[in-house]
Design an enzyme around this catalytic site. Structure first.
Site, PDB file in Angstrom:
ATOM      1  N   ASP A 246       0.808  -1.221   0.000  1.00 15.97           N
ATOM      2  CA  ASP A 246       0.000   0.000   0.000  1.00 15.97           C
ATOM      3  C   ASP A 246       0.838   1.265   0.000  1.00 15.97           C
ATOM      4  O   ASP A 246       1.751   1.423   0.815  1.00 15.97           O
ATOM      5  CB  ASP A 246      -0.906  -0.018   1.240  1.00 15.97           C
ATOM      6  N   THR A 247       0.513   2.156  -0.923  1.00 17.51           N
ATOM      7  CA  THR A 247       1.034   3.518  -0.902  1.00 17.51           C
ATOM      8  C   THR A 247       0.057   4.391  -1.665  1.00 17.51           C
ATOM      9  O   THR A 247      -0.690   3.905  -2.526  1.00 17.51           O
ATOM     10  CB  THR A 247       2.446   3.605  -1.508  1.00 17.51           C
ATOM     11  N   ALA A 248       0.045   5.683  -1.334  1.00 21.30           N
ATOM     12  CA  ALA A 248      -0.952   6.584  -1.925  1.00 21.30           C
ATOM     13  C   ALA A 248      -0.824   6.652  -3.446  1.00 21.30           C
ATOM     14  O   ALA A 248      -1.830   6.678  -4.161  1.00 21.30           O
ATOM     15  CB  ALA A 248      -0.810   7.979  -1.317  1.00 21.30           C
ATOM     16  N   GLY A 333      -8.244   4.026  -6.410  1.00 22.27           N
ATOM     17  CA  GLY A 333      -8.755   5.220  -5.754  1.00 22.27           C
ATOM     18  C   GLY A 333      -7.645   6.159  -5.330  1.00 22.27           C
ATOM     19  O   GLY A 333      -6.746   5.758  -4.592  1.00 22.27           O
ATOM     20  N   VAL A 334      -7.681   7.388  -5.797  1.00 18.15           N
ATOM     21  CA  VAL A 334      -6.765   8.435  -5.348  1.00 18.15           C
ATOM     22  C   VAL A 334      -7.604   9.659  -4.992  1.00 18.15           C
ATOM     23  O   VAL A 334      -8.196  10.291  -5.862  1.00 18.15           O
ATOM     24  CB  VAL A 334      -5.725   8.796  -6.429  1.00 18.15           C
ATOM     25  N   GLY A 335      -7.698   9.923  -3.690  1.00 23.75           N
ATOM     26  CA  GLY A 335      -8.363  11.142  -3.238  1.00 23.75           C
ATOM     27  C   GLY A 335      -9.826  11.092  -2.868  1.00 23.75           C
ATOM     28  O   GLY A 335     -10.346  12.119  -2.438  1.00 23.75           O
ATOM     29  N   CYS A 340      -9.222  12.274   3.380  1.00 23.35           N
ATOM     30  CA  CYS A 340      -8.125  12.576   2.449  1.00 23.35           C
ATOM     31  C   CYS A 340      -8.262  13.980   1.870  1.00 23.35           C
ATOM     32  O   CYS A 340      -9.342  14.381   1.438  1.00 23.35           O
ATOM     33  CB  CYS A 340      -8.109  11.538   1.328  1.00 23.35           C
TER      34      CYS A 340
END
Length: 516
Positions: A246-248, A333-335, A340
């Protein structure tokens, strides 16, 4: 899935922008729908609790797995502590809940401190041989001096049943009686578990997520920094069932390198699984003889293979790169998360429905699956993510305000109960994660924090448990499947027809506020 107009819109969409069209359906009952996932994780409902410190802990992991879902333990947890958590979760009974236990000589104050830790709302009093002699609930402690011994307030009228008793039998024994909790005892009469009337009912409706030894399943996260191979080996030794890298920003070289190291360690340990997930539902077992067997059949045993999940990405290219690097499942998913601030800070991200739709198509072409991570605020959002092709949906802050989340139960100025939640890139999380760094490095990293450091997540008095939220989610998804004419989630994805709506169209579907 297809769009109602057969032509996708020229702009990206989020969950509020779309709706499901009803189809002609031969599905007679929502209980005819099998919610088992097709990603090889062994989950029997498509819900995964995100690896947030304020949400994912041992109580949440136990409860979710018992109902068929998964919890991803955070990557910041010390390896030794994580090993203890996994061992504890796997030692829990697949049907009977873990009791809160005190002795007759303990004080009312001790019971009041324990009661908020479990949704079943009772502390069991046991003798020196661990046999139950009474039950204490919040009502028994009301108006009593906090130093009063529990022997003076405990209700000695206890209902004990063998652990082999079927949940349906437990329900019938409790129904209509003043006793609200059944105590499961072993062959020696020692306390081993508890069931309420509603938890006995749930045990007939849900199937637990079990490993090949019949134990509850649990997942754990791995970061992309440090000795990833060593961490992977340690988690495999701890018998973690699903590894989540996991990382953003998952579409980067550091992630790909880390993911390859995880895949290599899993394969070297002989814990890999076939690349193509099976879409077949779990075989039905006899509910009377199989612990945890529910309405949909028996427990899903996914074998000893470890599923590797990686993310996060929002494009087909990112999905393909992670699958080729060794991911069985890709997180999308980003944001969109409630805690977040990435999009507001950086402008980076993508509306979640379109991201899931594109990434799911790319993953399926390669025999992989995706999890939709973030942006879920209603049961409808879960259904829409599954329609877009996700095999499961990750939930974070929505579950923070429940009895099962790790935080202490607090009360605001009006006396309303709440728990604190925070983002995993926030100042609070970064401070905890960098505690071992030098003062200079901690100060430097603090300049690049994203996310909310504290938010009050109120407990809904009518639905204070994560199981209450699961009931709403699973009920919504089951109903969506019946409207679509599907009996499995794969069939739901194939048959789903999605339309695009305006903001007023979304508002039209929302109920009016209470008291309007």
């Amino acid at each position: 899935m297809r769009f109602y107009t057969d032509t996708p819109p020229g702009h990206d969409l989020t969950y509020d922008d779309v709706f499901l069209m009803p189809n002609r359906s031969a599905v007679a009952s929502r209980f005819d729908v099998d919610l088992a996932t097709s990603d090889g994780t062994g989950a029997t409902i498509p819900v995964v609790v995100a690896n947030m410190t304020a949400v994912a802990g041992r109580r949440m992991a136990e409860t979710m797995a018992r109902r068929g879902g998964l919890v991803v333990l955070p990557q910041d947890v010390d390896t030794a502590a994580l090993r203890d958590i996994v061992a504890w979760v796997k030692s829990r009974h697949p049907v009977w809940d873990t009791p809160l236990v005190l002795t007759p000589n303990d004080a009312v104050a001790d019971a009041l401190n324990l009661l908020p830790k479990r949704a079943h709302g009772a502390v069991v009093i046991v003798d020196e041989d661990e046999r139950p002699v009474g039950v204490v609930d919040e009502a028994a402690c009301a108006g009593v001096d906090r130093f009063t011994r529990l022997s003076d307030v405990a209700d000695p009228d206890v209902l004990t049943m063998p652990l082999t008793a079927a949940p349906r039998e437990v329900f019938h024994q409790l129904h209509g009686r003043n006793v609200h909790i059944a105590l499961g005892v072993d062959e020696e009469g020692r306390l081993a578990g508890v069931l309420t009337e509603v938890s006995a009912l749930r045990a007939e409706l849900y199937r637990p997520a079990l490993d090949d030894k019949g134990r509850l399943r649990v997942a754990a996260a791995i970061g992309v920094n440090g000795d990833v191979s060593a961490k992977t080996t340690a988690l495999l030794d701890a018998e973690v069932d699903i590894l989540v890298v996991d990382t953003a920003h998952g579409h980067q070289e550091k992630m790909i390198t880390a993911l390859k190291a995880v895949r290599a360690a899993v394969d070297a340990a002989g814990r890999g699984r076939p690349a193509t997930p099976s879409a077949e539902p779990a075989p039905a077992l006899d509910r009377q003889s199989s612990p945890g067997a529910g309405q949909d059949g028996g427990p899903s045993l996914a074998g000893s293979g470890v599923t590797v999940v990686a993310g996060n990405v929002v494009t087909a290219e990112g999905t393909r790169d992670l699958v080729e690097a060794g991911a069985d499942v890709v997180k999308v998913g980003v944001g969109p998360g409630a805690m977040c601030t990435t999009r507001m800070m950086t402008g980076v991200g993508r509306p979640q429905f379109s991201a899931v739709l594109e990434c799911a198509r790319a993953a399926r072409e390669l025999g992989a699956r995706v999890w939709a991570d973030g942006g879920v605020r209603h049961p409808r959002d879960v259904a829409l993510a599954l329609a877009a092709g996700a095999s499961s949906v990750m939930v974070g802050s929505w579950f923070a305000g429940t009895y099962e989340s790790p935080g202490d139960l607090l009360r605001d100025e009006q006396g309303h109960p709440y728990k604190e939640s925070f983002g995993m890139a926030s100042k609070r999380a970064v401070t905890a994660r960098t505690r071992a760094d030098s003062a200079f490095d901690r100060a430097r990293k603090a300049l690049f924090e994203e996310g909310i450091s504290t938010s009050r997540m109120r407990l809904n008095p009518a639905a204070p448990s994560v199981e209450d939220l699961l009931d709403a989610i699973c009920s919504g998804v089951r109903s969506a499947c019946t409207y679509t004419g599907a009996t499995t989630l794969e069939e739901f994805h194939d048959k789903a027809v999605v339309g695009v709506q305006s903001a007023s169209g979304f508002a039209e579907g929302a109920p009016l506020p209470t008291g309007w």
